[in-house]
Design an enzyme around this catalytic site. Sequence first.
Site, PDB file in Angstrom:
ATOM      1  N   LYS A   1       1.009  -1.317  -0.104  1.00  0.00           N
ATOM      2  CA  LYS A   1       0.099  -0.031   0.183  1.00  0.00           C
ATOM      3  C   LYS A   1       0.956   1.167   0.091  1.00  0.00           C
ATOM      4  O   LYS A   1       1.783   1.137  -0.693  1.00  0.00           O
ATOM      5  CB  LYS A   1      -0.818  -0.133   1.219  1.00  0.00           C
ATOM      6  CG  LYS A   1      -1.952  -1.469   1.149  1.00  0.00           C
ATOM      7  CD  LYS A   1      -2.866  -1.409   2.087  1.00  0.00           C
ATOM      8  CE  LYS A   1      -3.504  -2.869   1.973  1.00  0.00           C
ATOM      9  NZ  LYS A   1      -4.585  -2.946   2.764  1.00  0.00           N
TER      10      LYS A   1
ATOM     11  N   HIS B   1      -8.166  -3.389  -6.586  1.00  0.00           N
ATOM     12  CA  HIS B   1      -8.150  -3.790  -5.306  1.00  0.00           C
ATOM     13  C   HIS B   1      -9.148  -2.754  -4.343  1.00  0.00           C
ATOM     14  O   HIS B   1      -9.579  -1.644  -4.730  1.00  0.00           O
ATOM     15  CB  HIS B   1      -6.741  -2.996  -4.539  1.00  0.00           C
ATOM     16  CG  HIS B   1      -6.608  -3.308  -3.043  1.00  0.00           C
ATOM     17  ND1 HIS B   1      -7.077  -2.525  -2.119  1.00  0.00           N
ATOM     18  CD2 HIS B   1      -6.019  -4.365  -2.641  1.00  0.00           C
ATOM     19  CE1 HIS B   1      -6.716  -3.111  -0.871  1.00  0.00           C
ATOM     20  NE2 HIS B   1      -6.077  -4.164  -1.130  1.00  0.00           N
TER      21      HIS B   1
ATOM     22  N   GLU C   1     -10.783 -10.831  -1.477  1.00  0.00           N
ATOM     23  CA  GLU C   1     -10.443  -9.937  -0.449  1.00  0.00           C
ATOM     24  C   GLU C   1     -11.786  -9.355   0.114  1.00  0.00           C
ATOM     25  O   GLU C   1     -12.001  -8.340  -0.282  1.00  0.00           O
ATOM     26  CB  GLU C   1      -9.435  -8.957  -0.602  1.00  0.00           C
ATOM     27  CG  GLU C   1      -8.105  -9.222  -1.111  1.00  0.00           C
ATOM     28  CD  GLU C   1      -6.973  -8.149  -0.839  1.00  0.00           C
ATOM     29  OE1 GLU C   1      -6.115  -8.665  -0.279  1.00  0.00           O
ATOM     30  OE2 GLU C   1      -7.093  -6.988  -1.194  1.00  0.00           O
TER      31      GLU C   1
ATOM     32  N   GLY D   1      -7.283  -4.747   7.139  1.00  0.00           N
ATOM     33  CA  GLY D   1      -7.106  -4.117   8.044  1.00  0.00           C
ATOM     34  C   GLY D   1      -7.738  -4.131   9.233  1.00  0.00           C
ATOM     35  O   GLY D   1      -7.660  -3.172   9.968  1.00  0.00           O
TER      36      GLY D   1
ATOM     37  N   SER E   1      -6.321  -9.341   6.663  1.00  0.00           N
ATOM     38  CA  SER E   1      -6.048  -9.553   7.958  1.00  0.00           C
ATOM     39  C   SER E   1      -5.339 -11.213   8.177  1.00  0.00           C
ATOM     40  O   SER E   1      -5.330 -11.772   9.180  1.00  0.00           O
ATOM     41  CB  SER E   1      -7.137  -9.555   8.972  1.00  0.00           C
ATOM     42  OG  SER E   1      -7.680  -8.153   9.024  1.00  0.00           O
TER      43      SER E   1
END
Length: 251
Positions: free
Chosen positions: A9, A94, A166, A172, A210
């Site tokens: 990122k 993403h 995802e 996160g 995660s």
Amino acid sequence: MTIFAANWKMHHGPAGARELVRSVLARVRPREDRKLLFFPPAVSLAAVAEEVKGRHDAAAGAQNVYWEPKGAYTGEVSAALAAEAGATWALAGHSERRHKFGETDEETGKKVRAALAANLAPMLCVGEKLDERETGRTEGVVVRQLAAGLDGLDSGALGRVTIAYEPVWAIGTGVNATPRDAAAVHRTIRRWLSERSPAGTRHRILYGGSVSAANAESLLAEHELDGVLVGGASLDAESWIGIVSTPRPER
Ligand code: 13P
């Protein structure tokens, strides 16, 4: 083959990126059954590409590309420019591009095609938001994102695409999808891809959200997972080495 992909990122400039890749590769032996992908910020691509040179088990990728090949697009990076900087992979769609920058399904599809045209291996990211999961819409959302990202590609092009599942609520947050829930969505994705590909094609589908050194083993015990796409836990050498060293059960 298990793919371990690090999405840094907006972290690690050229010097830090170079140092991190160097220290990871010095301690991780090449293995035929493992591929390490690094997705640094665009400004660090060239540094990472230099560090992975000569390691057939490692590669650099762009976190995002713009679909036009060149022109007056201030601030954007085309797939061809990313390739020139040394990228051989590119993420498309993403969750943060979709939900923080308003990228549409259609734009994501153009990015997948631009990556393919520049000879980058696209990794299309898909995943549902929490309310979509809670209202039973996970499968519908994921299939819609696959269709927008990939419809019309021939089976050869499809075979070059990797999918990263995802779920947005897992990114996160410290709350990962259970291995069972991830595998169920992977099966949906695999079915969609198989219907459009020659029999026997094994498509690569990674899980992200995660992932940590503590949960990677239970996630990767699911044969449906061909690897992991990792954010926070890929940012330092110790934690990343822990993840890429995860043993997998015999098939
Ligand atoms: P975290 O691993 O920090 O949850 O991020 C996942 C991700 O978005 C990788 O692309």
